[in-house]
Design a protein around this motif. Structure first.
Motif, short mmCIF file in Angstrom:
data_model
loop_
_atom_site.label_atom_id
_atom_site.label_comp_id
_atom_site.label_asym_id
_atom_site.label_seq_id
_atom_site.Cartn_x
_atom_site.Cartn_y
_atom_site.Cartn_z
N ARG A 149 0.83 -1.20 0.00
CA ARG A 149 0.00 0.00 0.00
C ARG A 149 0.88 1.26 0.00
O ARG A 149 2.10 1.17 0.09
CB ARG A 149 -0.95 -0.01 1.20
CG ARG A 149 -0.24 0.20 2.51
CD ARG A 149 -1.25 0.29 3.64
NE ARG A 149 -0.55 0.56 4.88
CZ ARG A 149 -0.99 0.19 6.08
NH1 ARG A 149 -2.11 -0.48 6.20
NH2 ARG A 149 -0.32 0.50 7.15
N GLY A 150 0.21 2.40 -0.09
CA GLY A 150 0.92 3.67 -0.08
C GLY A 150 1.92 3.76 -1.22
O GLY A 150 1.68 3.27 -2.33
N ALA A 151 3.08 4.36 -0.91
CA ALA A 151 4.09 4.56 -1.94
C ALA A 151 4.61 3.24 -2.48
O ALA A 151 5.16 3.18 -3.57
CB ALA A 151 5.23 5.39 -1.35
N ARG A 153 2.80 0.65 -3.27
CA ARG A 153 1.75 -0.09 -3.98
C ARG A 153 2.25 -0.64 -5.32
O ARG A 153 3.01 -0.01 -6.03
CB ARG A 153 0.58 0.86 -4.23
CG ARG A 153 -0.68 0.21 -4.79
CD ARG A 153 -1.74 1.29 -4.82
NE ARG A 153 -2.98 0.97 -5.49
CZ ARG A 153 -4.06 0.50 -4.88
NH1 ARG A 153 -4.02 0.24 -3.59
NH2 ARG A 153 -5.17 0.28 -5.53
N GLN B 471 1.57 9.08 5.12
CA GLN B 471 2.17 8.48 3.93
C GLN B 471 2.25 6.96 4.09
O GLN B 471 1.93 6.20 3.19
CB GLN B 471 3.56 9.10 3.74
CG GLN B 471 4.35 8.56 2.61
CD GLN B 471 3.66 8.80 1.28
OE1 GLN B 471 2.75 9.62 1.18
NE2 GLN B 471 4.05 8.07 0.27
N SER B 474 -1.32 5.63 3.80
CA SER B 474 -2.05 5.86 2.54
C SER B 474 -2.28 4.51 1.86
O SER B 474 -1.41 3.64 1.89
CB SER B 474 -1.21 6.77 1.64
OG SER B 474 -1.60 6.63 0.29
N CYS B 475 -3.45 4.36 1.24
CA CYS B 475 -3.69 3.08 0.57
C CYS B 475 -2.93 3.03 -0.76
O CYS B 475 -2.64 1.98 -1.28
CB CYS B 475 -5.18 2.84 0.35
SG CYS B 475 -5.90 3.82 -0.98
N GLY B 476 -2.62 4.21 -1.30
CA GLY B 476 -1.85 4.26 -2.54
C GLY B 476 -2.70 4.22 -3.79
O GLY B 476 -2.17 4.12 -4.89
N ARG B 482 -0.57 9.23 -3.05
CA ARG B 482 0.55 8.29 -3.10
C ARG B 482 1.85 8.97 -3.52
O ARG B 482 2.85 8.91 -2.81
CB ARG B 482 0.22 7.16 -4.07
CG ARG B 482 1.28 6.09 -4.18
CD ARG B 482 0.97 5.11 -5.31
NE ARG B 482 1.02 5.75 -6.61
CZ ARG B 482 0.02 5.79 -7.48
NH1 ARG B 482 -1.11 5.21 -7.21
NH2 ARG B 482 0.15 6.42 -8.64
#
Lengths: 260, 617
Positions: A149-151, A153, B471, B474-476, B482
């Motif tokens: 997830r996040g950066a 992903r 950050q 975040s799910c992205g 993202r």
């Protein structure tokens, strides 16, 4: 029916149509990376953002997911606010994927020369999710999905292991807007490095060339109820066989009897 | 165990519960909220039980395990009734004395009493501690009085009276009108009027509807929802049942994070009890209305506190948000009309029904009614949970209730609204706490996080800390959150390492605005708040980092240096021993020096120096 305005032009439309669909029907261009007409709206790239005004209020919405419901709204597809947001999104995507032609072209259209932001990756995937949706919604396989997830992903097969679900149809590569998913067919196998997956290819029983991934025909048959024996042949031989056997078409079994 | 079949039956059973409770002349409330439990409250409970048994008075005196009293700083807390004697930081060794003096002789144990840091006087009674008497405790009040695992305790304090009244006397629309008139707004942070939300769900054309309680509290340092679920679970459940009746829902969910085991346990107990007594399930109190609640345990993703991600998670999908141009009240859980409210919102409902909308609407400000529970943490003397009327000023909250800043330091800022709230500077401390004023100041109400920061805080570091949290969480899914969060974090790290450039601030501003305007959900939309507010209120501090490569608060390691004052150093050698990288050099009884090229700025030398010979520049 509702009457709305796009860029000050009046349009009549059915309710629940999304702004993006309506704009495209009317020939108004809105850039979008994660949208495909055959797939459900997703609203992730945010590039298709437009400004919706009603009375003295205005807000930014993604046109791919925003349904027309309110009479009399004014939509601006290119307002300064919209343009500024799109510029930043393209700068961000350019920093992620500096080598991707699609993003380079978008940046060039906006007059951007490279991304000013500090981090520069060399990704090819913009995480639009079209591959994930086509595999699930059209092919019905769910062979790939998002991971992490996040950066961090990514799109991948489960645990990034070679997929047992994948039928090698390459619909994912077809819808991929950046060319990140590459398909290499060699003598025996179809290899998709992006999915860490190799699929054996099937040979034509007639001429011996490889023509389809091993599991695809049965899977498609299962879905489409086509006459079975046709799929043992490549395109060329299939046409030949169909032509030769036209007179032998068996109505009861609804199949073509192939002469050996 | 008996099923209560109608409202009259409930009232007669309530009388027996009240009788049971008032039979206890003397009783001891031991706070066993998570904070006090961690500091040993359960050992205190055992000690009380054993000691009372030894003295053979355990039949007369009850030891009650209660929920959180809020004053976590001073835990474990013990309150002896009658008399409301408050004792702080009680250990099992203190129990004997409390029994002997307070319970038997009716005298206070002075050494365990709270000392007011301002007047230096001992405070005897719980309500007179400034921490408490400046509050307006509504949702939190009963947590310190009842045993959260006993439905009888809850019934004895008028529990389920509001439900019974609603089922007997009010139509669903009348309930909605009552909630609308009360002015209650969503306590999860967005502040949407609760009554309107219920009404739009009620009006949605469908036969199946759901109610959901959002207990996925995830802000760092926030624990008010947890505390209410642990300390008074029936109040939340009663609110949900009333809400379900108002919108005609037959099924409800509570989405609670699995890291809250006590909340899950106590709420499960509450559900079982309510079902056994006929307050939940088929034909509640003979009204014909049926409703039940299922617990859904969350896996700890912060983004699942966002309503659409939470709903996706209950549906068994990945917890990712979707656009909400069509509201959950129309298409929510499994595309059915759904009301989703926060724990505190649901818990407020029984109070509003019991006391009337007018009474509730008197508390607070014109647009923000009622009370709000804040988790007061950071550089403040009295950390804990505080419940205050909306509109109280930040200054009153930090100084009158929070008891000011420790070690005589000055206050620098207050972060409200959790990791995606904003930093409000000292000059705005007279800001009244309501939804609009906080938003105007660039912050938000959020779920009630409140972190006090003193002058030794670096605001660039604060912005970086909160952004690194959002950050991480975040799910992205969408590009601005993202990619934007990632780039902003890199820029902030550069600034803190002395590699900042002047146009960095413009870039931060540009990305932050794009995230705010373009993100898919509120996580991305609010995540830039700490950056934007610190840029706005502490601009000079950023410039100091960039232009002068100095961190005024002396926090950023790459911008500070440790020195030993040659005239003060006695050469005792403590710093030399403490330094983990051998950066300190010197012979015994001669002034030492620090080799800058080796120093990692860990601060170990500063901590051990007895002569204040080490300075940071």
């Amino acid at each position: 029916m509702a009457v709305i305005f796009i860029n000050d032009r009046e349009f009549q439309t059915e309710e629940e149509v999304t702004l993006l669909e309506l704009a495209r029907q009317k020939g108004i261009e809105i850039p979008a990376l994660c949208h495909h007409q055959a797939l459900s709206p997703y609203g992730a790239c945010r590039l298709c953002t437009v400004e919706v005004c009603k009375e003295d209020k205005s807000r930014l919405v993604t046109s791919c997911t925003y349904p027309v419901r309110e009479e009399g709204i004014s939509v601006y597809t290119d307002s300064p606010r919209v343009k500024q947001l799109r510029r930043v999104i393209v700068k961000l995507l350019l920093a992620r994927c500096p080598q991707v032609k699609l993003i380079q072209d978008l940046a060039e259209e906006m007059g951007l020369e490279g991304s000013p932001f500090p981090l520069h990756d060399q990704e090819e995937c913009i995480l639009c999710g079209l591959c994930v949706r086509v595999c699930s919604e059209v092919i019905g396989k769910n062979a790939v999905s998002f991971s992490y997830r996040g950066a961090g992903r990514k799109v991948s097969t489960p645990f990034n292991e070679p997929s047992e679900e994948c039928v090698g149809c390459t619909a994912c590569a077809f819808v991929c807007p950046t060319g990140a998913i590459k398909v290499e067919d060699s003598d025996e196998t179809r290899y998709m490095e992006f999915w860490n997956t190799k699929i054996p290819l099937r040979r034509c029983k007639e001429c011996g060339i490889t023509y389809t991934p091993e599991n695809t025909p049965e899977y498609i048959l299962g879905k489409l109820e086509l006459p079975k024996n046709l799929l043992d042949l490549c395109e060329k031989c299939r046409r030949k066989a169909v032509a030769e056997s036209l007179s032998n078409y068996d109505v009861t079994s609804r199949s073509v009897i192939i002469k050996k | 165990m008996r099923k209560i079949i109608n409202p009259a039956d409930l009232e007669s059973f309530r009388q027996s519960c009240i009788k049971d409770m008032s039979r206890e002349e003397t009783w001891v409330a031991v706070c066993c909220g998570t904070g006090c439990s961690a500091s040993g409250a359960h050992q205190v409970v055992s000690s009380f039980k054993e000691a009372l048994q030894e003295k053979n008075i355990d039949g007369k005196i009850t030891t009650r395990v209660t929920g959180c009293h809020g004053f976590c700083e001073q835990g474990p807390l013990v309150v002896v009734h009658p008399g409301n004697y408050l004792y702080c930081q009680v250990t099992p060794d203190d129990v004997e004395e409390i029994i002997e003096k307070t319970i038997i002789q009716k005298k206070a144990v002075e050494r365990l009493q709270y000392t007011d840091p301002v007047s230096k006087e001992k405070v005897v009674v719980e309500d007179q501690v400034p921490f408490y008497y400046n509050q307006h405790r509504l949702l939190m009040r009963n947590s310190g009085i009842i045993d959260p695992t006993s439905i009888k305790d809850y019934l004895a304090i008028s529990g389920y009276r509001a439900l019974s009244m609603v089922l007997q006397e009010k139509s669903p629309l009348e309930v909605i009108e009552e909630i609308k008139a009360s002015g209650l707004r969503g306590r999860g942070g967005a502040g949407f009027p609760t009554g309107l939300k219920w009404e739009s769900c009620y009006n949605a054309p469908d036969n199946t509807r759901y109610v959901i309680c959002n207990a996925d509290e995830g802000d760092p340092g926030c624990f008010q929802d947890r505390s209410i679920l642990e300390g008074n679970p029936h109040s939340v459940l009663e609110g949900m049942i009333i809400g379900a009746y108002a919108v005609s829902a037959e099924k409800g969910y509570i989405y609670v994070r699995n890291e809250y085991p006590l909340a899950v346990k106590n709420f499960s107990t509450a559900l079982e009890q309510a079902r056994e007594y006929g307050l939940l399930g088929e034909n509640i109190l003979g009204s014909g209305f049926s409703f039940d609640v299922k617990i859904n345990r969350g896996g700890g993703a912060f983004v699942c506190g966002e309503s659409s991600a939470l709903i996706a998670s209950i549906e068994g999908k990945a917890g990712e948000p979707r656009d909400k141009y069509i509201h959950a009240t129309e298409k929510g859980l499994w595309d059915k009309p759904t009301v989703l409210n926060n724990v505190k919102t649901w818990a407020s409902v029984p109070y509003i029904i019991n006391n009337g909308a007018d009474w509730y609407a008197q508390i607070g400000t014109e647009k923000s009614k009622g009370t709000m529970v804040f988790s007061l943490t950071g550089n403040v003397n009295n950390t804990g949970l505080v419940e205050v009327p909306m509109g109280i000023t930040l200054r009153k909250l930090v100084f009158d209730i929070g008891g000011g800043i420790p070690e005589g330091k000055n206050i620098k800022a207050v972060q409200t609204g959790g990791p995606s709230g904003g930093c409000i500077p000292e000059k705005l401390l007279d800001l009244p706490l309501d939804y609009e004023k906080l938003t105007e100041a660039g912050s938000m109400m959020g779920s009630g996080g409140m972190i006090v920061m003193d002058e030794s805080t670096c605001m660039v570091d604060v912005a970086r800390y909160f952004l690194s949290f959002t950050q991480e969480e975040s799910c992205g899914k969408c590009t601005p959150c993202r990619e934007g969060g990632k780039q902003m974090l890199a820029i902030l790290n550069n600034i803190m390492e002395g590699k900042g450039q002047e146009n960095d601030l413009d870039m931060l501003e540009e990305i932050a605005q794009a995230m705010k305007e373009g993100s898919l959900c509120a996580l991305g939309g609010m995540a830039p708040n700490p950056v934007l507010t610190t840029l706005k209120y502490f601009h000079q501090e950023y410039l100091d980092h960039i232009r002068d490569e100095k961190c005024p608060a002396k926090v950023c390691r790459n911008l500070i240096k440790y020195f030993i004052n040659q005239e003060v150093c006695t050469g005792c050698g403590r710093c030399l021993k403490a330094c983990p990288v051998d950066a300190v050099e010197g012979t015994k009884d001669e002034p030492h020096i620090i080799h800058q090229e080796k120093c990692t700025k860990c601060g170990a030398c500063l901590e051990v120096c007895r002569y204040e010979a080490i300075s940071v520049e």
